[in-house]
Every structure is written in C-alpha cells, then in structure tokens.
Write a protein that holds these residues in place. Structure first.
Motif, mmCIF file in Angstrom:
data_model
loop_
_atom_site.group_PDB
_atom_site.id
_atom_site.type_symbol
_atom_site.label_atom_id
_atom_site.label_comp_id
_atom_site.label_asym_id
_atom_site.label_seq_id
_atom_site.Cartn_x
_atom_site.Cartn_y
_atom_site.Cartn_z
ATOM 1 N N ALA A 1 0.842 -1.194 0.000
ATOM 2 C CA ALA A 1 0.000 0.000 0.000
ATOM 3 C C ALA A 1 0.877 1.243 0.000
ATOM 4 O O ALA A 1 1.810 1.354 0.795
ATOM 5 N N ARG A 2 0.584 2.183 -0.897
ATOM 6 C CA ARG A 2 1.341 3.436 -0.984
ATOM 7 C C ARG A 2 0.672 4.502 -0.130
ATOM 8 O O ARG A 2 -0.516 4.781 -0.278
ATOM 9 N N TYR A 3 1.460 5.111 0.752
ATOM 10 C CA TYR A 3 0.959 6.161 1.649
ATOM 11 C C TYR A 3 1.642 7.487 1.321
ATOM 12 O O TYR A 3 2.852 7.523 1.063
ATOM 13 N N HIS A 4 0.850 8.541 1.339
ATOM 14 C CA HIS A 4 1.398 9.893 1.176
ATOM 15 C C HIS A 4 2.050 10.316 2.486
ATOM 16 O O HIS A 4 1.429 10.261 3.549
ATOM 17 N N LEU A 5 3.311 10.730 2.423
ATOM 18 C CA LEU A 5 4.044 11.105 3.633
ATOM 19 C C LEU A 5 3.637 12.492 4.110
ATOM 20 O O LEU A 5 3.440 13.410 3.306
ATOM 21 N N SER A 6 3.517 12.638 5.408
ATOM 22 C CA SER A 6 3.230 13.953 5.982
ATOM 23 C C SER A 6 4.481 14.824 5.931
ATOM 24 O O SER A 6 5.598 14.339 5.706
ATOM 25 N N ILE A 7 4.293 16.113 6.167
ATOM 26 C CA ILE A 7 5.420 17.044 6.160
ATOM 27 C C ILE A 7 6.436 16.682 7.232
ATOM 28 O O ILE A 7 7.646 16.828 7.048
ATOM 29 N N TRP A 8 5.959 16.126 8.358
ATOM 30 C CA TRP A 8 6.877 15.767 9.439
ATOM 31 C C TRP A 8 7.715 14.546 9.068
ATOM 32 O O TRP A 8 8.897 14.477 9.411
ATOM 33 N N GLU A 9 7.117 13.605 8.356
ATOM 34 C CA GLU A 9 7.880 12.430 7.922
ATOM 35 C C GLU A 9 8.923 12.817 6.882
ATOM 36 O O GLU A 9 10.044 12.309 6.885
ATOM 37 N N ARG A 10 8.563 13.731 5.996
ATOM 38 C CA ARG A 10 9.538 14.174 4.993
ATOM 39 C C ARG A 10 10.660 14.988 5.629
ATOM 40 O O ARG A 10 11.820 14.896 5.206
ATOM 41 N N LEU A 11 10.322 15.799 6.643
ATOM 42 C CA LEU A 11 11.376 16.532 7.353
ATOM 43 C C LEU A 11 12.318 15.581 8.069
ATOM 44 O O LEU A 11 13.536 15.808 8.124
ATOM 45 N N GLY A 12 11.756 14.506 8.635
ATOM 46 C CA GLY A 12 12.608 13.512 9.294
ATOM 47 C C GLY A 12 13.565 12.859 8.325
ATOM 48 O O GLY A 12 14.747 12.656 8.630
ATOM 49 N N GLN A 13 13.070 12.510 7.118
ATOM 50 C CA GLN A 13 13.943 11.939 6.102
ATOM 51 C C GLN A 13 15.005 12.954 5.672
ATOM 52 O O GLN A 13 16.181 12.611 5.515
ATOM 53 N N PHE A 14 14.576 14.213 5.471
ATOM 54 C CA PHE A 14 15.518 15.243 5.035
ATOM 55 C C PHE A 14 16.616 15.438 6.072
ATOM 56 O O PHE A 14 17.798 15.553 5.722
ATOM 57 N N TRP A 15 16.251 15.477 7.358
ATOM 58 C CA TRP A 15 17.235 15.693 8.404
ATOM 59 C C TRP A 15 18.241 14.553 8.459
ATOM 60 O O TRP A 15 19.431 14.778 8.705
ATOM 61 N N LEU A 16 17.811 13.338 8.228
ATOM 62 C CA LEU A 16 18.719 12.191 8.255
ATOM 63 C C LEU A 16 19.808 12.327 7.197
ATOM 64 O O LEU A 16 21.000 12.145 7.478
ATOM 65 N N TYR A 17 19.404 12.665 5.974
ATOM 66 C CA TYR A 17 20.398 12.808 4.901
ATOM 67 C C TYR A 17 21.207 14.083 5.057
ATOM 68 O O TYR A 17 22.404 14.119 4.745
ATOM 69 N N PHE A 18 20.550 15.159 5.550
ATOM 70 C CA PHE A 18 21.269 16.410 5.757
ATOM 71 C C PHE A 18 22.380 16.229 6.783
ATOM 72 O O PHE A 18 23.498 16.725 6.598
ATOM 73 N N ALA A 19 22.116 15.524 7.888
ATOM 74 C CA ALA A 19 23.127 15.327 8.927
ATOM 75 C C ALA A 19 24.337 14.574 8.375
ATOM 76 O O ALA A 19 25.484 14.867 8.727
ATOM 77 N N SER A 20 24.086 13.590 7.490
ATOM 78 C CA SER A 20 25.201 12.827 6.908
ATOM 79 C C SER A 20 26.088 13.727 6.049
ATOM 80 O O SER A 20 27.321 13.708 6.172
ATOM 81 N N PHE A 21 25.464 14.530 5.182
ATOM 82 C CA PHE A 21 26.245 15.412 4.313
ATOM 83 C C PHE A 21 26.869 16.569 5.098
ATOM 84 O O PHE A 21 27.955 17.040 4.748
ATOM 85 N N PHE A 22 26.187 17.036 6.145
ATOM 86 C CA PHE A 22 26.717 18.163 6.904
ATOM 87 C C PHE A 22 28.017 17.787 7.612
ATOM 88 O O PHE A 22 28.942 18.605 7.686
ATOM 89 N N GLY A 23 28.114 16.575 8.138
ATOM 90 C CA GLY A 23 29.360 16.153 8.785
ATOM 91 C C GLY A 23 30.532 16.196 7.830
ATOM 92 O O GLY A 23 31.630 16.671 8.179
ATOM 93 N N ILE A 24 30.320 15.739 6.595
ATOM 94 C CA ILE A 24 31.394 15.759 5.591
ATOM 95 C C ILE A 24 31.719 17.194 5.190
ATOM 96 O O ILE A 24 32.894 17.585 5.085
ATOM 97 N N SER A 25 30.666 17.988 4.957
ATOM 98 C CA SER A 25 30.869 19.378 4.537
ATOM 99 C C SER A 25 31.600 20.181 5.617
ATOM 100 O O SER A 25 32.518 20.963 5.311
ATOM 101 N N PHE A 26 31.214 20.008 6.878
ATOM 102 C CA PHE A 26 31.854 20.742 7.971
ATOM 103 C C PHE A 26 33.335 20.373 8.083
ATOM 104 O O PHE A 26 34.189 21.243 8.309
ATOM 105 N N TYR A 27 33.653 19.092 7.897
ATOM 106 C CA TYR A 27 35.046 18.648 7.980
ATOM 107 C C TYR A 27 35.874 19.273 6.855
ATOM 108 O O TYR A 27 37.002 19.764 7.081
ATOM 109 N N ILE A 28 35.348 19.295 5.642
ATOM 110 C CA ILE A 28 36.092 19.850 4.503
ATOM 111 C C ILE A 28 36.313 21.351 4.693
ATOM 112 O O ILE A 28 37.425 21.871 4.458
ATOM 113 N N MET A 29 35.268 22.058 5.119
ATOM 114 C CA MET A 29 35.402 23.502 5.325
ATOM 115 C C MET A 29 36.383 23.814 6.443
ATOM 116 O O MET A 29 37.123 24.805 6.380
ATOM 117 N N ASN A 30 36.398 22.998 7.469
ATOM 118 C CA ASN A 30 37.336 23.212 8.566
ATOM 119 C C ASN A 30 38.777 23.039 8.098
ATOM 120 O O ASN A 30 39.678 23.812 8.476
#
Length: 326
Positions: A273-302
């Motif tokens: 069954a396909r469910y439409h994700l709420s804004i909170w579920e999409r924000l949770g997914q976005f934060w998960l991937y953002f945190a992964s890329f942010f760690g790499i980006s912060f290290y390179i900039m440092n």
C-alpha cells in the motif's frame, strides 16, 4: 578594537581578528557553505536518496465476511429452441424474489476462515456453494463475494472488497456433479496514495462502498450485474480484488456425493500500500540525509580554513600557545 576568535586548529593555535574584517566575513561564508552545500546535495539527489512524497508499506489486511454473494450461471442447452438454461443464486432476498424460478438448484452456501499463524488475523478465506439437481452440465458462471476489509498501519482505511470471477468451463471439464475449485489470493488495486491525518492537517482518504437498493421490490435488476457492481468498486482510490491462480475440476458419482460444489479459497497475504508522507515524515527523512552530508561538509570547510589561516592567505592575529614555542 576588540578581537574575536575566528578559527582554532587542532594544535590549539587561535586566529583572531575584528568583527568587521575580511577574515570575519570569510569565516561567515565558510559557515554558510557548510550548511548550504548539504541542502543542495540532498535536493539534487532526493530522487535517488529515498526522499519522496510517498512510501510503500506492506500490511496484511483485516478481512471479514459480509455473508453476501451473487452467483449466475448457464448450463448446457436442453430445450428445443437451443437456449441455455439460466441459473442464479444470491444472499439478497429482493434479487431471489425477482428470479425465483431460476433458483431451484441452489441448496446451501458455507463460509469459514483460517488463522494459520494464530495471530488473530485471517490468513485464508473459504466459500462453498452447493447446487443440486442441475438440468445439465455447467457451462460458465459469474461469482461475486462481498467482504469487509481494513488497513490500519497508519490509520483505519476501508477500501471496498468485492471479489469477482468469471469462469468458462472447457468442454471436457463441464460438470453436472462434482467440484469446481478456485484458488487465488487477495490483491490491492491502488490508483493514488493513501492520505492519513497528521498534526496540522486533518485529511483522510475516503471510499465509497457498494450501494444496493435491497428494500425496493421494484428496484432495477441491472444493479446486480457484475459490470454495474465493479463499476462502483473501481470508482475509488483503491479496492481489493481477486486474483485466481489455480482452477480444478473434479467429477464425482451422484450416488456417492450428489450435487455440484463451487469452492473458492483465497489467501490473504501482505499487500503493498502506498501512503502519502506527511510534512513531518519528509522533514525527518531530510534531516537524516542532511546530517550525513553536513558532517562531511563541515570537515572539509574546517580543513580549508586550516589551510587558509595557516598560510596567512586570510590575514589575522595568530595566537600560539607558549609550549608550542619551545
């Protein structure tokens, strides 16, 4: 003029400069890049990173019999005019009263379920219709079974469940006495994603169940036709349907087991069954991937700031610990 710390290396060397300096501006640019680059990467890679507006969840529906069925069949011609005798059975009193002369062969119907893994959820459905004293061999039939089905993973959803099947018996397999056994499984046909309520938005997918005028003795008989009933079912965002996978024909002796039995066995498995994700579920997914890329980006900039400050490309006061000097 007050100097503020702008950067610190791993060796405790501190670089300072005034707030309104080029060095301060460059540090702010690096901080902004540390945040914006992960956002840009997540946005560009979202079709491939798993961030989407819908999600497929597998769930076993909760099925219950509504104890309603319609069976319409034709037997081989025995009349001189060549017309095929008509046979009909149903659980609707109004339908039976209107076609009473065609229901003489209908004897009994039986329903039962199986819970194979003892989890209180139905795993298999059974339906059996017994026909007695058929005038001739069965040629074809239409069978419709009505169920109540629920999905409850995120919210309670009730897609209509009318299991329909048409069967044309091969010439060699036409029976007047015996068993016609159908085996299949329950499938979910879905056109759009299901929507469930979430904080800030109280919207849920709605379904239109099959409507029959069973109280009016002069109601149009066309409402019981398979085409009409399936037309109501398909006018929904989703519905359950029957997928027949196996068909067996077993003739029996009238003296040993009189009558023709139409048997249906339906496996109730997990459906996608396909469910439409709420804004909170999409924000949770976005934060998960953002945190992964942010760690790499912060290290390179440092590391880039270490290089620019250490080579004095960005000019500032360099504070070296006294132990470092000796």
């Amino acid at each position: 003029m007050k100097f503020i710390p702008l950067h610190t290396t791993n060796t405790a060397i501190v670089y300072k400069n005034s707030l309104c300096s080029l060095a301060s501006l460059m540090v702010l640019v690096f901080i902004a890049l540390s945040v914006m680059l992960p956002v840009l990467l997540v946005s560009l890679l979202s079709p491939y990173s798993g961030i989407s507006e819908s999600r497929v969840l597998y769930e076993q529906p909760n099925i219950q019999f509504s104890y309603q069925y319609i069976f319409v069949a034709n037997t081989e011609s025995t009349a001189e005019n060549g017309e095929s005798p008509f046979l009909a059975c149903s659980s609707f009193g109004n339908f039976n009263a209107r076609i009473q002369k065609f229901t003489n062969s209908c004897d009994a119907s039986k329903y039962w379920t199986e819970d194979l893994d003892h989890d209180t959820v139905t795993d298999r459905l059974h339906f059996q219709l017994e026909l007695q004293k058929l005038p001739s061999r069965l040629m074809n039939f239409d069978l419709l079974l009505f169920f109540e089905a629920k999905l409850g993973h995120k919210c309670v959803l009730t897609p209509p469940a009318v299991l329909a099947h048409q069967l044309q018996l091969p010439q060699a397999a036409r029976l007047q006495n015996g068993h016609v056994q159908l085996k299949g499984e329950l499938k979910l046909k879905q056109y759009v994603e299901f929507t469930c309520p979430f904080p800030g938005r109280n919207i849920q997918t709605q379904f239109r169940q099959v409507q029959l005028d069973t109280n009016n003795s002069h109601a149009d008989m066309s409402q019981y036709r398979m085409e009409s009933l399936l037309g109501q079912v398909k006018a929904n965002p989703a519905y359950f349907q029957l997928a027949v996978q196996e068909t067996y024909f077993k003739p029996t002796s009238p003296s040993m087991e009189p009558g023709l039995f139409i048997e249906l066995e339906v496996d109730v498995l997990q459906v996608a069954a396909r469910y439409h994700l709420s804004i909170w579920e999409r924000l949770g997914q976005f934060w998960l991937y953002f945190a992964s890329f942010f760690g790499i980006s912060f290290y390179i900039m440092n590391k880039l700031k270490d290089f620019l400050f250490g080579r004095h490309i960005i000019r500032s006061w360099e504070i070296i610990p006294w132990k470092k000097l000796y």
